[in-house]
Design an enzyme around this catalytic site. Structure first.
Site, PDB file in Angstrom:
ATOM      1  N   GLY A 197      -2.462  -8.675   7.614  1.00  0.00           N
ATOM      2  CA  GLY A 197      -1.881  -8.294   6.322  1.00  0.00           C
ATOM      3  C   GLY A 197      -2.350  -9.237   5.230  1.00  0.00           C
ATOM      4  N   ASP A 198      -2.139  -8.832   3.992  1.00  0.00           N
ATOM      5  CA  ASP A 198      -2.494  -9.640   2.828  1.00  0.00           C
ATOM      6  C   ASP A 198      -3.989  -9.934   2.731  1.00  0.00           C
ATOM      7  OD1 ASP A 198       0.308  -9.924   2.127  1.00  0.00           O
ATOM      8  OD2 ASP A 198       0.452 -11.298   3.818  1.00  0.00           O
ATOM      9  N   GLY A 247      -5.988  -8.194   0.907  1.00  0.00           N
ATOM     10  CA  GLY A 247      -6.474  -7.732  -0.396  1.00  0.00           C
ATOM     11  C   GLY A 247      -6.946  -6.285  -0.338  1.00  0.00           C
ATOM     12  N   ARG A 290      -6.942  -4.219  -3.828  1.00  0.00           N
ATOM     13  CA  ARG A 290      -8.032  -4.419  -4.802  1.00  0.00           C
ATOM     14  C   ARG A 290      -9.293  -3.658  -4.370  1.00  0.00           C
ATOM     15  NH1 ARG A 290     -11.457  -9.700  -4.438  1.00  0.00           N
ATOM     16  NH2 ARG A 290     -11.219  -9.586  -6.676  1.00  0.00           N
ATOM     17  N   HIS A 338       1.179  -4.532  -2.036  1.00  0.00           N
ATOM     18  CA  HIS A 338      -0.207  -4.359  -2.458  1.00  0.00           C
ATOM     19  C   HIS A 338      -0.330  -4.772  -3.919  1.00  0.00           C
ATOM     20  CE1 HIS A 338      -0.769  -1.169   0.941  1.00  0.00           C
ATOM     21  NE2 HIS A 338      -0.606  -2.397   1.384  1.00  0.00           N
ATOM     22  N   THR A 339      -1.040  -5.869  -4.147  1.00  0.00           N
ATOM     23  CA  THR A 339      -1.124  -6.395  -5.507  1.00  0.00           C
ATOM     24  C   THR A 339      -2.502  -6.126  -6.103  1.00  0.00           C
ATOM     25  OG1 THR A 339       0.246  -8.180  -4.689  1.00  0.00           O
ATOM     26  CG2 THR A 339      -0.632  -8.452  -6.897  1.00  0.00           C
ATOM     27  N   ARG A 364       7.110 -17.407  -0.476  1.00  0.00           N
ATOM     28  CA  ARG A 364       7.088 -17.995   0.871  1.00  0.00           C
ATOM     29  C   ARG A 364       5.658 -18.312   1.306  1.00  0.00           C
ATOM     30  NH1 ARG A 364      10.736 -14.726   5.010  1.00  0.00           N
ATOM     31  NH2 ARG A 364       9.299 -13.081   4.477  1.00  0.00           N
ATOM     32  N   GLY A 407     -15.188 -10.494  -2.057  1.00  0.00           N
ATOM     33  CA  GLY A 407     -14.355 -10.953  -3.166  1.00  0.00           C
ATOM     34  C   GLY A 407     -14.711 -12.394  -3.474  1.00  0.00           C
TER      35      GLY A 407
HETATM   36  P1  IMP Z   1       8.733  -5.563   8.941  1.00  0.00           P
HETATM   37  O1  IMP Z   1       7.564  -4.669   8.742  1.00  0.00           O
HETATM   38  O2  IMP Z   1       9.518  -5.807   7.685  1.00  0.00           O
HETATM   39  O3  IMP Z   1       9.615  -5.138  10.083  1.00  0.00           O
HETATM   40  O4  IMP Z   1       8.171  -7.022   9.361  1.00  0.00           O
HETATM   41  C1  IMP Z   1       7.523  -7.237  10.620  1.00  0.00           C
HETATM   42  C2  IMP Z   1       6.408  -8.255  10.474  1.00  0.00           C
HETATM   43  O5  IMP Z   1       5.348  -7.701   9.712  1.00  0.00           O
HETATM   44  C3  IMP Z   1       6.820  -9.542   9.780  1.00  0.00           C
HETATM   45  O6  IMP Z   1       6.101 -10.628  10.358  1.00  0.00           O
HETATM   46  C4  IMP Z   1       6.340  -9.322   8.351  1.00  0.00           C
HETATM   47  O7  IMP Z   1       6.099 -10.525   7.679  1.00  0.00           O
HETATM   48  C5  IMP Z   1       5.063  -8.545   8.598  1.00  0.00           C
HETATM   49  N1  IMP Z   1       4.679  -7.681   7.474  1.00  0.00           N
HETATM   50  C6  IMP Z   1       5.255  -6.507   7.129  1.00  0.00           C
HETATM   51  N2  IMP Z   1       4.639  -5.990   6.049  1.00  0.00           N
HETATM   52  C7  IMP Z   1       3.642  -6.830   5.726  1.00  0.00           C
HETATM   53  C8  IMP Z   1       2.629  -6.813   4.706  1.00  0.00           C
HETATM   54  O8  IMP Z   1       2.515  -5.883   3.889  1.00  0.00           O
HETATM   55  N3  IMP Z   1       1.783  -7.900   4.694  1.00  0.00           N
HETATM   56  C9  IMP Z   1       1.870  -8.908   5.607  1.00  0.00           C
HETATM   57  N4  IMP Z   1       2.786  -8.935   6.575  1.00  0.00           N
HETATM   58  C10 IMP Z   1       3.670  -7.917   6.635  1.00  0.00           C
END
Ligand code: IMP
Length: 461
Positions: free
Chosen positions: A14-15, A17, A20, A43-44, A335, A450
């Site tokens: 995740g994260d 990018g 973009r 999504h930023t 965080r 990027g």
């Molecule tokens: P949940 O999807 O809220 O149940 O979270 C489960 C895990 O997925 C946790 O570790 C979250 O931090 C991670 N997570 C959920 N959505 C994202 C995202 O969009 N980016 C990064 N981590 C995510």
């Protein structure tokens, strides 16, 4: 002529990018569609001075002529969706006739959020009720209580659906008459605003593509957070693999053309769970997750002596410095994200399982930070050893995954800023060498990198 569909997903934790890249590619498509997840997505997109955070609405909002589709694989929080739409309205982004939300998408109910707040701490969830809502979707019904309520059910008989929502909530908390009134009013108000966007035609995408429209499926969360393929149980509750686009996205795979994968050159992870290439290992995980991630937020870490930490022999400190320099913090919560070096075993595995054709690599500019560290080059995980045996896959047990011994190679680094560079000819030869290695190792082409957070800080290949 019939149209086609491409699938774009994040290949790491995740994260990476993704938004973009979608924003860059959206021009070539008619519809941007989501196929899973809900308000947990973040999504930023940064455009000039405007920074937009999208959660439930597909990226591509900057293009007024693009339609946006939220598929049946998604889960929807009505109140949060209304708030997100209002934010876009403030930016003069009009969604009228553009946004279509599948009537088969499942509603996140208040009790889902309550359960997540109680039970999601160990995983470090986003507390949006994602696990409980997907669990209820699979459970369907419990005794005489209907658990899976879809947007189509609200359209069909709003009062009945509302009674079911209150029944479900009543099992978790004692509701006073005023609580009930508040919930009912809140739902009514939100649903009135969402109602015009609910798409009753379950062949919506199929009809569009048959008539020549092209679709880009936008993955949320990322491959390693897939509920089956990821680092279970430290994952989200939806399927994030590319193949799932054709289930949660409501289109037949007959129209599939290619998979686009997005990764970043220095990895990160939020929440608990295995992260083989983490700088500082378990110490970093514990530190980042202290007080649910609130102990070392951006405002606290920004005052640290980053240059000294970068030079430290302790990689836990190097990780902190890279986080500060790369601004790797949750966009709303501040965080800290756990930091790790690029893991090419994991990336090549993700490319194979998802069938990635085109790869985009974000944050290549930040690789220069390693030149100011004791590492003096770009460290990359190139091999996994499990009980003395080389493996090229992510093990099926996360406990076993934690026992993998990664080995790394340090590639020659570069120490100039590349944030203002825009052509392939301007890429330092050391970075070119690394990119070629990544292509060979993963067996797919890198189509762009990027070189900074702003929309145009990008080099297309
Ligand atoms: P949940 O999807 O809220 O149940 O979270 C489960 C895990 O997925 C946790 O570790 C979250 O931090 C991670 N997570 C959920 N959505 C994202 C995202 O969009 N980016 C990064 N981590 C995510």
């Amino acid at each position: 002529m019939v149209g086609y569909s491409d699938v774009l997903i994040g290949l790491q934790n995740g994260d990476e990018g993704k938004a973009r890249i979608i924003d860059q590619l959206a021009e070539d498509y008619d519809i941007i569609a989501r196929f899973g997840g809900g308000p947990n997505a973040w999504h930023t997109i940064q455009k000039e001075q405007r920074k937009i955070a999208l959660h439930q609405i597909p990226s591509g909002v900057f293009y007024p002529d693009k339609e946006l589709y939220v598929g049946s694989g998604c889960v929807v929080n009505l109140e949060k969706l209304v708030a997100e739409m209002e934010e876009l309205t403030k930016l003069d982004i009009d969604l009228t006739s553009r946004l279509h939300i599948s009537s088969q998408a499942t509603l996140i109910q208040p009790h889902h959020v309550l359960i997540d707040q109680e039970a999601g701490k160990e995983i470090g969830t986003t507390m949006n009720g994602i696990g409980p809502v997907y669990a209820d979707r699979a459970m369907r019904i419990y005794g005489n209580r209907v658990l899976n309520i879809r947007l189509g059910d609200l359209v069909h008989d709003f009062d009945l659906a509302l009674r079911q929502i209150l029944d479900n909530l009543g099992t978790r908390s004692k509701l006073s008459t005023s609580d009930i009134r508040k919930i009912v009013d809140g739902f009514k108000q939100s649903f009135d605003k969402i109602f015009p966007f609910v798409e009753k035609d379950t062949l919506f995408l199929d009809s569009r593509v048959r008539n020549g429209k092209n679709v880009l499926f936008e993955g949320a969360q990322s491959f390693m957070l897939d509920v089956v393929k990821g680092t279970v149980p430290y994952v989200t509750s939806s399927q994030t693999v590319a193949g799932h686009a054709y289930v949660g996205g409501d289109l037949s795979p007959r129209y599939h053309r290619k998979v686009i994968g997005v990764a970043k050159a220095i990895m990160s992870r939020v929440g608990n769970g295995p992260f083989v290439s983490e700088l500082g290992g378990k110490k970093s995980e514990k530190y980042c997750m202290e007080e649910g991630g609130r102990a070392h937020v951006k405002s606290v870490e920004s005052s640290l002596a980053v240059s000294e930490m970068l030079l430290s022999q302790d990689e836990f400190e190097v990780g902190i410095a890279l986080r500060v320099l790369g601004d790797e913090y949750g966009a709303s919560t501040g965080r800290p994200r756990r930091m790790g070096i690029l893991d090419l075993v994991q990336l090549a595995y993700a490319v194979r399982i998802n069938g990635v054709d085109d790869l985009y690599l974000n944050k290549c500019d930040r690789l220069r930070d390693f030149s100011d560290s004791h590492i003096q080059g770009i460290p990359v995980v190139t091999d996994y050893l499990l009980e003395g045996r080389a493996i090229d896959y992510v093990p099926g047990s996360s406990a076993e995954y934690c026992r993998v011994m990664p080995s790394r190679t340090v590639f020659p680094g570069f120490n100039t800023s590349i944030s203002e560079r825009r052509t392939t000819a301007d890429i330092p030869k050391e970075l070119k060498h690394l990119l070629t290695y990544i292509e060979d190792r993963c067996g797919c082409k890198i189509k762009g990198i990027g070189v900074g957070p702003v929309r145009d800080q990008f080099i297309h290949f």
